[in-house]
Design a protein around this motif. Structure first.
Motif, PDB file in Angstrom:
ATOM      1  N   MET A  20      -6.875  -0.948  -5.468  1.00 16.12           N
ATOM      2  CA  MET A  20      -7.491  -1.112  -4.158  1.00 16.12           C
ATOM      3  C   MET A  20      -8.427  -2.311  -4.143  1.00 16.12           C
ATOM      4  SD  MET A  20      -6.399   0.650  -1.815  1.00 16.12           S
ATOM      5  CE  MET A  20      -7.668   0.117  -0.676  1.00 16.12           C
ATOM      6  N   PHE A  69      -5.995   3.788  -8.878  1.00 14.64           N
ATOM      7  CA  PHE A  69      -6.147   3.578  -7.454  1.00 14.64           C
ATOM      8  C   PHE A  69      -7.279   2.592  -7.159  1.00 14.64           C
ATOM      9  CE2 PHE A  69      -7.141   4.573  -3.093  1.00 14.64           C
ATOM     10  CZ  PHE A  69      -5.895   4.804  -2.550  1.00 14.64           C
ATOM     11  N   LEU A  70      -8.408   2.798  -7.822  1.00 16.92           N
ATOM     12  CA  LEU A  70      -9.562   1.941  -7.542  1.00 16.92           C
ATOM     13  C   LEU A  70      -9.286   0.493  -7.936  1.00 16.92           C
ATOM     14  CD1 LEU A  70     -12.694   4.086  -8.411  1.00 16.92           C
ATOM     15  CD2 LEU A  70     -11.816   3.390  -6.184  1.00 16.92           C
ATOM     16  N   TYR A  71      -8.728   0.345  -9.119  1.00  7.67           N
ATOM     17  CA  TYR A  71      -8.401  -1.011  -9.580  1.00  7.67           C
ATOM     18  C   TYR A  71      -7.536  -1.710  -8.550  1.00  7.67           C
ATOM     19  CZ  TYR A  71      -9.582  -2.192 -14.486  1.00  7.67           C
ATOM     20  OH  TYR A  71     -10.188  -2.599 -15.629  1.00  7.67           O
ATOM     21  N   GLU A 130       0.818  -1.205   0.000  1.00 11.31           N
ATOM     22  CA  GLU A 130       0.000   0.000   0.000  1.00 11.31           C
ATOM     23  C   GLU A 130       0.857   1.263   0.000  1.00 11.31           C
ATOM     24  OE1 GLU A 130      -3.412   0.068  -0.193  1.00 11.31           O
ATOM     25  OE2 GLU A 130      -3.125  -2.047  -0.625  1.00 11.31           O
ATOM     26  N   LEU A 158       1.676   2.253  -3.326  1.00  9.70           N
ATOM     27  CA  LEU A 158       0.528   2.714  -4.110  1.00  9.70           C
ATOM     28  C   LEU A 158       0.343   4.221  -4.001  1.00  9.70           C
ATOM     29  CD1 LEU A 158      -2.042   1.941  -5.675  1.00  9.70           C
ATOM     30  CD2 LEU A 158      -3.129   1.460  -3.503  1.00  9.70           C
ATOM     31  N   VAL A 188      -7.847  -5.124  -1.293  1.00 12.81           N
ATOM     32  CA  VAL A 188      -8.822  -5.505  -0.271  1.00 12.81           C
ATOM     33  C   VAL A 188      -8.948  -7.019  -0.209  1.00 12.81           C
ATOM     34  CG1 VAL A 188     -11.237  -5.412   0.329  1.00 12.81           C
ATOM     35  CG2 VAL A 188     -10.077  -3.367  -0.441  1.00 12.81           C
ATOM     36  N   LEU A 189      -9.027  -7.617  -1.384  1.00 13.21           N
ATOM     37  CA  LEU A 189      -9.117  -9.077  -1.421  1.00 13.21           C
ATOM     38  C   LEU A 189      -7.907  -9.708  -0.770  1.00 13.21           C
ATOM     39  CD1 LEU A 189     -10.450  -9.644  -5.031  1.00 13.21           C
ATOM     40  CD2 LEU A 189     -11.661 -10.058  -2.899  1.00 13.21           C
ATOM     41  N   LYS A 203      -8.576   5.781 -11.484  1.00 12.90           N
ATOM     42  CA  LYS A 203      -8.789   4.450 -12.048  1.00 12.90           C
ATOM     43  C   LYS A 203      -7.718   3.481 -11.552  1.00 12.90           C
ATOM     44  CE  LYS A 203      -9.821   2.628 -16.669  1.00 12.90           C
ATOM     45  NZ  LYS A 203      -9.830   3.005 -18.094  1.00 12.90           N
TER      46      LYS A 203
END
Lengths: 537, 615
Positions: A174, A170-172, A144, A147, A178-179, A168
């Motif tokens: 993230m 960041f969201l991808y 992280e 990132l 999370v998984l 985009k």
């Protein structure tokens, strides 16, 4: 290896962090100080990385320079790091590229130079940490950490659509992170430790086991996080946008190192932890990898934007890496790792030189160029050599990696190789077409008046990259042997664990037979597992 | 033995001229470029005189790639086959380098030209010296690169760079086959060393060997411009003429023949693969010759002729007459290099004119060029006792033993060959001059190499009895008995071709046009090279590019995948506040978000796992 040495070896991680902190203290109105500081610290880190290579025991395959310091007691998180023959080279790659990134950003970054260089060093810190970490939680932290600076590098110093691209990206990432975090926590609940070596040890001894459903879900959680980073088709669409919008240094670090976080993760974690799931998913993943190879190449072929073209070519090249890993063969794994390094060098160089072109012409559109070879012959030569490396010409680096990946795959699944090899044809198409349109032809007025040849600072950035392409292509023995040792280990771990799992949850009816065998041999369970693994082969 | 010196000398020449050449005078560039190649030739001669060629002499320098059980060395070896190739490459190479001093004297990028040419020599020598398939492949790809660079030498011309790209990409298709062959070899033999692979070949199943043989043939078809991958070679004439002579006639394009001959222990156990080689070869020989009949660009004629002659070599190899294939490779190197260099001299004399319709009557104006080209023309036409006769005859004999129809088709092709070569000779040198230039003879630096090649073209068949020399090398290959009648027929075909050309282009000038007019459809088809380029473009290139752009990129990538992502993104726009907060430095909200999400997923996983898991 005594612990004093190990701690000293940690300076490769500490120096960029110090650099980051120091960069924050440099007064904003003196950008030249920030640059000089960043260059110095990144060069120091590179020296540290070379020290690491010098001290590394090439005769031994396992983890070296291990450090294990308790960090947080509850939950039990350790600052545990070590280096093996694969992470070694990835760390060297990171430390090698960071100073070059400083050099190519020298003039192009004038706005908020202080923060830029600070983020660059923080990025280096995070990336090196990712490759060093042996505690899963620590790994996640570094993952992280890396990132965040990249998000800002794109979002602040990027081009017109930088916010879209950064978000985009960041969201991808993230979504995957999370998984992965979930899976890490689940692992902790089962194993009561975040220590990666301990978990592997428990798995090999049978103290820890998963049902196939558990294993599959955990594998997928890790794998998806890594696959987004790679990026594996169809999770790749963040990459072209991120690359096009990122500043040159961001593109270089992103393509050359950050993508390798994904492939390294698959290689280092997914295979040894969840071999059964990895084996059963392998055909599906190989199909995605092959689609990525061909699809990435075909889409690259029709790109009007140089950076986007190189970005899609990365999708294609990284497909080879994933394919090599899931070939479960020594050559495939070796080739995959070598290809990670190769791609880092050659794509880093492609982005660097495209960045130099952008600095001159303020455009990335292929159509805005043409005839550059007339006005900037050395720049063109450098790009040509990089292009040739990228399309896998023998005696340059990518050839060795591609050959090993394809050969390794051919040993196990010849058909996969046939499809994947199409990518090699296509790579020549898209790279040479771009080269022709940018560098050949008559030089127009704009090109003639705006594109000078390389200056000494740019030479200093380009020459090391080209030297590495040649070195890695001609004499792979400088790099491959430590990698081979780790690959052999990974391969062995994934095989042992397969049978462990079989024993942990045997199909009904098989159970008695298995126990009988184990009893009959009168061996401790983990040894009989080894024996069985040998029998199974 | 220091075999490495042979390729390293030209490599040094390349590096010196490539890096410093821009600042050097022309004579210094010449000294480096020609010196390195001539020294290399000298070293070849010295090496061959000092080595016993009855056993392969191998040198191991270092391990190039090592992984698992596979180990690939940077190894060179010299044996009889290599010896022939080395002499041809460095010998002809030296002559062409010298010729190029004169030819390129007034061209820009002088140093660059010689640097590339040296680099080509390096890779070509690696190709023939390599002691395993992968080192051979290094040379194979490397010569392809140099071919690309030299075809596109005039890089401001789109036609040249297009031709360069085409050459590289079509060759890549061939290399696709070659690579797959190597993967298959390693899969079955565990090694790429010639010694190991050929030693075990006899013990492998025919299916394996046939697969390998056919895949290698795909590679050879790319490099040696055979059907259906020949399309790049005619376009490659966009490069300077010495390049056409050296790379696209004498040496590189014969690499496929060399590779197949080198792999003979595989092929002799794979008769189907050999038949495939022979069929590809004869089909190419005939097909390309028909196109050659109607071309008006002097270099294009010889380009199609090269394709056709390479087809002959494939026929030789495919019919088991490996040594005859190599024999023809050598004689072809003499006379075709001469034809190209001669045509270069013509083009030079006419300040760049290549269209034969604007030539004519040049035999009086550039007498020496005419004479040497005549030597090459009789050699290629297969007129006894000149060099081409011997090698072509050896191939046709083997073809007859393999399948008589191949012999007859080959003989017909020989007739056509004589026709189109002499058509070119007559159009260029006979009749009245039709152009507007002031032809001038080339200087001695160009004429002397031509004279040497002329002697070789005439007498090379006698001087170098390649089949005898190679007989100990191709062990286990059956010899074909001499057949005097067949020899007569093929020679007569050559004579007939010449006579017909004389009739149509010298004696009765209008005949060619009326002939073309009476068979308009066929003539148009042949004149336009059967529209193969257009067909490939419409069937492969356009759909691939268009499909990639519209379906894959715009449709799949930007449309479908990103559409889904952005759709999710739009819904997540409210979550954008998370990011906005983050940008203000509020890490806590970001962490909260991560944690919440994670907890949700954990809950799901735990729920599933505790419910018995998914089996």
């Amino acid at each position: 290896m005594n612990s004093a040495t190990s701690v000293r070896m940690l300076s490769v991680l500490v120096v960029p962090l110090i650099g980051f902190l120091a960069a924050l203290c440099v007064p904003r109105r003196r950008p030249e100080n920030s640059r000089a500081l960043a260059l110095t610290m990144s060069l120091l880190a590179f020296l540290d990385a070379l020290m690491l290579v010098a001290q590394f025991d090439r005769g031994q395959g396992g983890e070296q320079f291990s450090i294990d310091i308790p960090w947080i007691t509850s939950p039990d998180i350790h600052f545990a790091t070590s280096v093996n023959g694969v992470s070694l080279w990835l760390i060297v790659l990171t430390a090698f590229l960071t100073p070059l990134c400083v050099l190519v950003s020298w003039r192009s970054i004038q706005n908020r130079a202080k923060e830029f260089y600070a983020f660059l060093l923080l990025l280096e810190f995070g990336l090196i940490g990712v490759f060093l970490a042996q505690d899963l939680f620590l790994f996640y932290v570094f993952w992280e950490v890396s990132l965040v600076p990249m998000y800002f590098l794109i979002g602040i110093w990027g081009h017109d659509r930088r916010i879209y691209a950064a978000v985009k990206f960041f969201l991808y990432t993230m979504a995957g992170s999370v998984l992965m975090l979930t899976a890490i926590i689940y692992l902790y609940n089962q194993a009561h430790t975040f220590s990666y070596p301990k978990i592997l040890d428990m798995l090999s001894r049978g103290d820890l086991s998963f049902t196939s459903g558990e294993q599959m879900l955990l594998f997928l959680a890790f794998f998806v996080a890594f696959a987004i980073k790679v990026p594996l088709f169809p999770l790749h669409t963040w990459l072209p946008d991120a690359h096009v919008e990122a500043p040159t240094a961001g593109s270089i670090m992103l393509a050359s190192v950050m993508l390798k976080m994904g492939t390294y993760g698959i290689y280092h974690f997914c295979l040894p932890l969840f071999p059964r799931a990895a084996h059963s998913c392998a055909p599906w993943i190989a199909v995605l990898a092959i689609i990525g190879i061909i699809y990435g190449a075909l889409v690259a072929m029709v790109q009007p934007n140089m950076k986007k073209l190189v970005a899609y070519s990365s999708v294609s090249h990284l497909g080879f890496v994933v394919l090599g890993i899931f070939s479960f063969s020594q050559m495939g794994l070796d080739g995959a790792v070598y290809q990670m390094l190769n791609h880092g060098i050659s794509t880093g160089a492609l982005f660097a030189i495209v960045g130099l072109l952008y600095e001159r012409r303020h455009s990335l559109a292929i159509d805005d160029f043409g005839g550059v070879a007339t006005v900037a012959p050395w720049l063109s030569t450098a790009f040509l050599i990089t292009t040739l490396a990228s399309i896998g010409l023998p005696l340059l680096n990518n050839f060795v990696g591609e050959f090993l990946v394809l050969q390794g795959t051919a040993m196990e699944h010849y058909q996969w190789t046939i499809y994947a090899s199409i990518g090699v044809i296509l790579s020549a198409c898209y790279m040479l077409w771009m080269y022709q349109r940018v560098f050949y032809g008559e030089a127009g007025h704009e090109v003639r008046s705006h594109i000078p040849d390389l200056n000494p600072r740019e030479w200093a950035a380009v020459i090391p990259l080209i030297a590495m392409m040649v070195w890695m292509g001609v004499y792979s023995q400088s790099f491959l042997p430590p990698v081979s040792k780790v690959s052999a280990l990974v391969l062995e771990q994934s095989k042992i664990n397969v049978t462990t799992r079989v024993q942990a949850a045997p199909p009904v009816g098989q159970e008695e037979h298995d126990q009988g065998v184990a009893r009959g041999r009168g061996r401790p369970p983990h040894l009989s597992v080894l024996a069985e693994a040998a029998n199974a082969r | 033995m220091q075999l490495w010196l042979i390729p390293l000398l030209p490599l040094a020449g390349f590096l010196i001229n490539g890096v410093f050449g821009r600042r050097y005078s022309k004579s210094l560039v010449n000294a480096v470029a020609i010196g390195s190649v001539v020294l290399s030739f000298a070293w070849v001669v010295k090496t061959l005189l000092g080595v016993d060629l009855n056993t392969a002499h191998t040198e191991h320098y270092f391990t190039w790639i090592q992984s698992g059980t596979l180990s690939i060395g940077a190894d060179f070896a010299v044996d009889r086959l290599t010896a022939v190739m080395l002499l041809v490459v460095t010998g002809i190479g030296s002559l062409i380098h010298i010729y190029a001093i004169g030819y390129m004297a007034h061209e820009g990028g002088y140093y660059r030209f010689f640097a590339y040419l040296n680099l080509f020599m390096f890779f070509m020598l690696v190709l023939v010296l390599g002691a395993n398939y992968l080192v051979l492949f290094v040379g194979w790809e490397g010569v392809g690169l140099c071919s690309y660079l030299l075809i596109g030498f005039y890089f401001d011309k789109k036609i040249a760079t297009n031709a360069g790209n085409k050459a590289f990409i079509v060759n890549r298709i061939g290399d696709f086959g070659f690579s797959l062959a190597m993967f298959y070899i390693v899969r079955n033999f565990g090694s790429l060393d010639f010694g190991t692979v050929f030693g075990q070949a006899a013990g492998k199943s025919e299916a394996v060997l046939t697969t390998i043989g056919l895949l290698l043939l795909v590679g050879a078809c790319g490099k040696s411009a055979q059907l259906p991958l020949y399309v790049w070679l005619p376009d490659a004439m966009a490069g300077p003429t010495p390049v056409s002579a050296l790379i696209h006639a004498a040496t590189m394009v014969t690499a496929g023949v060399y590779m197949c001959a080198r792999s003979f222990p595989i092929y002799v156990h794979a008769p189907d693969a050999m038949s495939a080689i022979a069929i590809v070869g004869i089909a190419t020989a005939f097909f390309a010759a028909t196109i050659g009949l109607a071309q008006n660009d002097i270099k294009k004629v010889f380009a199609y002729s090269t394709v056709s002659q390479l087809g002959y070599m494939f026929v030789g190899v495919g019919c088991g007459a490996f040594s005859a294939g190599i024999y023809h490779l050598m004689t072809h190197a003499f006379f075709k290099a001469l034809l190209f260099l001669g045509s270069g001299s013509v083009i030079h004399a006419l300040s760049g004119e290549q269209d034969m319709r604007n030539m004519g009557g040049l035999r009086k104006k550039i007498k020496w060029t005419f004479l040497v080209m005549m030597c090459a023309a009789v050699a290629i036409a297969g007129i006894p006792p000149f060099s081409g006769f011997f090698s072509k005859d050896a191939i046709l004999l083997a073809a007859y033993a393999h399948a008589p129809w191949m012999y007859w088709l080959g003989t017909l092709t020989a007739g056509m060959t004589a026709f189109y070569v002499f058509r070119a000779m007559f159009m260029t040198f006979f009749g009245d001059y039709r152009g507007h230039q002031h032809p001038h003879e080339s200087g001695p630096v160009m004429l002397i190499p031509l004279a040497i090649l002329a002697v070789l073209s005439l007498a090379g068949g006698y001087l170098f009895k390649v089949p005898e020399f190679l007989r100990p090398f191709f062990v286990g290959v059956e010899e074909v008995p001499e057949n005097f009648n067949l020899m007569i027929y093929s020679s007569l075909a050559g004579v007939a071709g010449i006579a017909l050309a004389w009739l149509m282009y010298v004696a009765k000038l209008g005949m060619a046009d009326s002939f073309a007019g009476s068979m308009k459809g066929l003539y148009t088809l042949v004149y336009n090279k059967y529209f193969v380029d257009e067909i490939y473009d419409a069937a492969v290139v356009k759909p691939l590019v268009g499909g990639s752009r519209l379906v894959l990129w715009k449709g799949m990538d930007a449309g479908f995948i990103d559409g889904m992502v952005n759709g999710a993104g739009a819904r997540a726009r409210n979550l954008g506040s998370v990011l906005r907060l983050m940008q203000s430095g509020n890490i806590r909200s970001y962490a909260t978000w991560v944690l919440l999400g994670s907890l949700g997923v954990i809950a799901v996983i735990v729920g599933i796992a505790s419910a018995g898991g998914i089996r």
